[in-house]
Scaffold this motif. Structure first.
Motif, mmCIF file in Angstrom:
data_model
loop_
_atom_site.group_PDB
_atom_site.id
_atom_site.type_symbol
_atom_site.label_atom_id
_atom_site.label_comp_id
_atom_site.label_asym_id
_atom_site.label_seq_id
_atom_site.Cartn_x
_atom_site.Cartn_y
_atom_site.Cartn_z
ATOM 1 N N SER A 78 2.106 3.423 1.026
ATOM 2 C CA SER A 78 1.923 2.234 1.872
ATOM 3 C C SER A 78 2.478 1.002 1.174
ATOM 4 O O SER A 78 3.159 0.180 1.781
ATOM 5 C CB SER A 78 0.439 2.013 2.174
ATOM 6 O OG SER A 78 -0.009 2.955 3.114
ATOM 7 N N LEU A 79 2.154 0.899 -0.107
ATOM 8 C CA LEU A 79 2.634 -0.252 -0.875
ATOM 9 C C LEU A 79 4.155 -0.226 -1.009
ATOM 10 O O LEU A 79 4.821 -1.262 -0.923
ATOM 11 C CB LEU A 79 1.957 -0.250 -2.249
ATOM 12 C CG LEU A 79 2.151 -1.490 -3.110
ATOM 13 C CD1 LEU A 79 1.715 -2.730 -2.341
ATOM 14 C CD2 LEU A 79 1.346 -1.376 -4.396
ATOM 15 N N ARG A 113 6.261 1.133 1.149
ATOM 16 C CA ARG A 113 6.781 0.718 2.465
ATOM 17 C C ARG A 113 6.703 -0.782 2.617
ATOM 18 O O ARG A 113 7.610 -1.430 3.125
ATOM 19 C CB ARG A 113 5.960 1.364 3.590
ATOM 20 C CG ARG A 113 6.197 2.826 3.810
ATOM 21 C CD ARG A 113 5.697 3.264 5.171
ATOM 22 N NE ARG A 113 4.246 3.180 5.325
ATOM 23 C CZ ARG A 113 3.409 4.149 4.967
ATOM 24 N NH1 ARG A 113 3.879 5.259 4.424
ATOM 25 N NH2 ARG A 113 2.113 4.026 5.133
ATOM 26 N N ASN A 114 5.578 -1.315 2.151
ATOM 27 C CA ASN A 114 5.361 -2.745 2.286
ATOM 28 C C ASN A 114 6.393 -3.559 1.507
ATOM 29 O O ASN A 114 6.878 -4.580 1.978
ATOM 30 C CB ASN A 114 3.943 -3.080 1.801
ATOM 31 C CG ASN A 114 3.596 -4.541 1.973
ATOM 32 O OD1 ASN A 114 3.486 -5.273 0.996
ATOM 33 N ND2 ASN A 114 3.438 -4.964 3.210
ATOM 34 N N LEU A 154 2.721 -10.380 9.125
ATOM 35 C CA LEU A 154 1.892 -9.198 8.872
ATOM 36 C C LEU A 154 2.205 -8.452 7.569
ATOM 37 O O LEU A 154 1.284 -8.168 6.798
ATOM 38 C CB LEU A 154 1.971 -8.265 10.080
ATOM 39 C CG LEU A 154 0.843 -7.257 10.213
ATOM 40 C CD1 LEU A 154 -0.520 -7.942 10.213
ATOM 41 C CD2 LEU A 154 1.013 -6.455 11.489
ATOM 42 N N PRO A 155 3.482 -8.132 7.287
ATOM 43 C CA PRO A 155 3.728 -7.425 6.021
ATOM 44 C C PRO A 155 3.297 -8.247 4.806
ATOM 45 O O PRO A 155 2.885 -7.686 3.789
ATOM 46 C CB PRO A 155 5.249 -7.226 6.016
ATOM 47 C CG PRO A 155 5.659 -7.342 7.434
ATOM 48 C CD PRO A 155 4.711 -8.318 8.056
ATOM 49 N N VAL A 197 0.692 -10.245 4.840
ATOM 50 C CA VAL A 197 -0.765 -10.141 4.784
ATOM 51 C C VAL A 197 -1.137 -8.903 3.975
ATOM 52 O O VAL A 197 -1.962 -8.957 3.066
ATOM 53 C CB VAL A 197 -1.362 -10.061 6.203
ATOM 54 C CG1 VAL A 197 -2.849 -9.735 6.132
ATOM 55 C CG2 VAL A 197 -1.146 -11.366 6.950
ATOM 56 N N TYR A 198 -0.472 -7.758 4.306
ATOM 57 C CA TYR A 198 -0.767 -6.536 3.556
ATOM 58 C C TYR A 198 -0.235 -6.612 2.134
ATOM 59 O O TYR A 198 -0.721 -5.924 1.244
ATOM 60 C CB TYR A 198 -0.196 -5.311 4.285
ATOM 61 C CG TYR A 198 -0.936 -5.015 5.559
ATOM 62 C CD1 TYR A 198 -2.289 -4.713 5.525
ATOM 63 C CD2 TYR A 198 -0.298 -5.062 6.791
ATOM 64 C CE1 TYR A 198 -2.990 -4.468 6.694
ATOM 65 C CE2 TYR A 198 -0.984 -4.809 7.970
ATOM 66 C CZ TYR A 198 -2.338 -4.509 7.912
ATOM 67 O OH TYR A 198 -3.037 -4.262 9.052
ATOM 68 N N LYS A 208 -0.565 -9.262 0.397
ATOM 69 C CA LYS A 208 -1.456 -10.230 -0.252
ATOM 70 C C LYS A 208 -0.739 -11.510 -0.679
ATOM 71 O O LYS A 208 -0.969 -12.041 -1.774
ATOM 72 C CB LYS A 208 -2.173 -9.588 -1.436
ATOM 73 C CG LYS A 208 -3.086 -8.452 -1.028
ATOM 74 C CD LYS A 208 -3.965 -7.970 -2.159
ATOM 75 C CE LYS A 208 -5.015 -7.008 -1.657
ATOM 76 N NZ LYS A 208 -4.459 -5.783 -1.033
ATOM 77 N N ARG A 250 3.003 -17.567 3.360
ATOM 78 C CA ARG A 250 3.303 -16.702 4.502
ATOM 79 C C ARG A 250 3.859 -17.516 5.656
ATOM 80 O O ARG A 250 4.873 -17.162 6.257
ATOM 81 C CB ARG A 250 2.016 -16.005 4.988
ATOM 82 C CG ARG A 250 1.445 -14.985 4.064
ATOM 83 C CD ARG A 250 0.605 -13.967 4.825
ATOM 84 N NE ARG A 250 -0.422 -14.560 5.661
ATOM 85 C CZ ARG A 250 -1.719 -14.555 5.377
ATOM 86 N NH1 ARG A 250 -2.148 -14.024 4.247
ATOM 87 N NH2 ARG A 250 -2.601 -15.074 6.208
#
Lengths: 400, 288
Positions: free
Chosen positions: B136-137, B139-140, B164-165, B167-168, B170, B176
């Motif tokens: 996941s990280l 991909r992020n 959104l990306p 936000v994930y 951080k 942002r």
């Protein structure tokens, strides 16, 4: 992912499905509002009742023969002045007040005013031990009792109604009881402690007191008794009832002592059982509400499968999705709990306002119900949230 | 794993997955930077399609990649030994009919799926070595997805979608907002920050999706049939945008079955039956 972001997301989800969210909350709302309304009303009622018991005096008790299983009680079971004398002699230091109890109702007419008096028989010192006070005049003396003087003590409200003033000591009043019409002399005017009962009674009839000796030593079924406040009422009652049984030559358990304290304890026990029962009903309604939340969250997860896939492809971890849906479930139910608590307090306030009893909202109960609702949401949200979090991103992205 | 001796899959002793000195590792977020795209490492040296000069940094290294789906007792091999390198700054089109394995390949490239055999290195990271949360990280931080059906989050503004990306990832809120604004300006949607996806046309939605793909400065942009749901005019505009992003130094990997869309790329790789059947350079199409 940040907690605040999740709360915002959850609020957005709730807002975009207002009707559904409301219906989902309804189970929780009904559950918490009924719990809070009932516990608040119950607390108010039980504190009002216990204040009432306190006003009687916790050291008050009645003694009567056990007539269970008999058609009538034997007159030799009953109490006379000889019992009073015996008790005073034996337990003088423990007993503050003892008298056979008789009562009578009499109509009184003075000028254009008429009304009813409920007469109770007393011996000396009753006004003091029962928590009232003398506004005017004096209490009965031992010689008043012993000499069967036709004296009466009336409440201040009655004095004001019939004579237009409070200080009516020395006035006479015609009353009919114990088989004859008597010209009674008012020797005292008492003032009662304010209570629900006195408020309810006002205007209908007046409680007045006369010496018990006016009943000419007719055997009484009930002995009214106050023990010293330093005594244990139950221990004293045990001794007194077995002593009375001895005098009357009856089995030791023939006389029953019923104290206000024991009645209050019984009342508290009933209230306790009642609140457990209510708690169980509340738990069931919260369970039903929780199942509703689980159901809707499952629907929501299915509907938002694609969104979950998008989020995962953009880097959301399993835990991020789990927390997102858990917070949504918790927020829905906590919000329901909050609305329910507000509603419950409202209902309790209106209900208690009608009964003229003050409402005491326990903030701990409110906090507990909101917290418990959130816990219910978390518990029932866990399964749908796990289902969402475990979705395979490829499958989820393909979902139509 | 099977032996590595099948045709077209020579044994390669060349060291794989040796992390380059720079840009590797999945912990460092570069998203705080508000500049757009990735600066080309070697200037214009890697513009020519297919030119894999040793000076260009390898972003993707794939050796003998296999993917077998098991459905009960039946095994279906979607990829049957694919080897491939992609360098920084390339514009690659992956073609193939349905069932050719290109979708499976794209899922693996995007770290949405793991191979059942072979090695896939993305910026020096062997993705077989990472668990789901680490993927996941990856991909992020390392993949910018652009999908055929846009895949914007519904009832969420363009700006929030682009954020959104981050936000994930951080990234702090202020950074942002700034980066999302800058990216929407870049894709020509500077006046539509607050619009919901259903208030945007298809072309505009795809622009939002492209802006979202760029947020965390990923080393690869992975576009799966990005023009599949668009009319021809919007398709050309979107392809121009990809060409421009590639010109800025972004590595673009485009999955398509339309030859005229593939023509925009500098290198065209064709899949059939789980294998690469052609890998040719393409004269770059001049931006219109």
């Amino acid at each position: 992912m940040l907690f605040l972001e999740n709360v915002k997301l959850a609020l957005l989800a709730i807002k975009s499905n207002k009707m559904r969210s409301f219906l989902t909350m309804l189970g929780i709302i009904i559950g918490t509002s009924s719990v809070i309304a009932i516990t608040t009303i119950g607390d108010g009622a039980s504190s009002a009742v216990s204040a009432e018991f306190d006003s009687f005096g916790k050291n008050n008790a009645n003694i009567y023969p056990n007539t269970y299983g008999m058609d009538y009680s034997d007159s030799s079971d009953r109490f006379t002045s000889s019992d009073i004398a015996a008790l005073n002699e034996r337990f003088g230091s423990e007993i503050e007040y003892v008298s056979p109890y008789y009562s009578a109702a009499t109509d009184v007419k003075i000028g254009r005013m008429s009304g009813q008096f409920n007469l109770s028989s007393v011996s000396g010192n009753y006004i003091h031990v029962s928590g009232g006070s003398l506004a005017y005049g004096r209490d009965f003396s031992q010689s008043d009792i012993d000499n069967r003087r036709e004296f009466v003590i009336i409440p201040e409200e009655a004095a004001k109604k019939f004579f237009g003033r409070g200080d009516v000591a020395g006035e006479s009043i015609s009353m009919s009881f114990a088989g004859q019409i008597r010209e009674m002399t008012i020797i005292g005017v008492y003032r009662q402690k304010d209570s629900i009962f006195s408020r309810l009674m006002s205007g209908t009839s007046y409680a007045a007191y006369v010496p018990y000796t006016l009943w000419n030593d007719a055997p009484s079924e009930i002995l009214d008794l106050y023990v010293g406040s330093s005594q244990s009422i139950s221990a004293s009652l045990d001794k007194i009832t077995s002593y009375l049984a001895l005098i009357h030559k009856r089995p030791a358990d023939h006389y029953i002592g019923s104290s206000v304290e024991a009645q209050q304890t019984r009342m508290t026990q009933i209230m306790g059982v009642l609140s457990v029962a209510i708690g169980a009903i509340a738990a069931i309604s919260l369970l039903v509400g929780g199942i509703g939340i689980m159901n809707i969250m499952l629907v929501s997860v299915t509907e938002r499968t694609r969104e979950i896939g998008i989020r995962k492809s953009l880097g959301a971890k399993t835990g991020d999705i789990l927390v997102q849906f858990l917070i949504e479930a918790m927020l829905v139910s906590a919000l329901g709990g909050l609305i329910g608590a507000t509603l419950g307090i409202g209902v309790a306030t209106v209900g208690m306002g009608l009964a003229n009893v003050s409402v005491n909202v326990d903030p701990f109960v409110v906090l507990l119900s909101v917290g418990f609702s959130a816990m219910v949401g978390m518990f029932f949200g866990l399964y749908p949230a796990r289902k969402a979090a475990k979705l395979d991103p490829i499958e989820a992205l393909r979902y139509e | 794993m099977e032996e590595n001796t099948r045709a077209g899959a020579p044994i390669t002793p060349a060291p794989l997955c040796r992390a380059p000195a720079q840009g590797a590792g999945i912990s460092g977020s570069t998203a705080a930077d508000t500049t757009l795209g990735r600066a080309p490492a070697q200037g214009a040296g890697n513009k020519a399609g297919g030119e894999t000069g040793s000076e260009a940094e390898k972003i993707i290294e794939i050796r003998d990649l296999e993917k077998v789906y098991r459905n009960g007792a039946i095994e279906v091999a979607a990829l049957r030994g694919v080897s491939l390198d992609i360098h920084k700054g390339e514009f690659v089109a992956i073609m193939g009919t349905s069932g050719s394995g290109k979708s499976t390949f794209m899922n693996i490239l995007g770290c949405l799926d793991r191979p059942t055999g072979g090695i896939y290195c993305l910026e020096g990271l062997d993705i077989n070595e990472y668990d789901d949360n680490e993927l996941s990280l990856i991909r992020n931080q390392k993949v910018g997805f652009v999908f055929q059906s846009f895949n914007l989050i519904p009832r969420t503004s363009a700006l929030k979608n682009v954020e959104l990306p981050m936000v994930y990832g951080k990234v702090p809120a202020a950074k942002r907002h700034a980066r999302a604004h800058a990216l929407l300006d870049k894709v020509g949607l500077g006046d539509r920050y607050g619009h919901m996806p259903n208030e945007l046309s298809g072309g505009q939605r795809q622009r939002v999706a492209i802006a979202r793909a760029l947020t965390n400065h990923p080393p690869i942009l992975l576009a799966d049939e990005p023009t599949g749901n668009l009319d021809s005019k919007s398709s050309i505009e979107i392809m121009e945008l990809f060409a421009e992003l590639n010109n800025d130094g972004n590595t673009v990997i485009l999955v398509t079955h339309e030859p005229d869309i593939a023509e925009w790329a500098h290198r065209v790789i064709t899949f059939r039956d789980g294998l690469i059947i052609s890998d040719r350079t393409n004269p770059p199409k001049a931006p219109m």
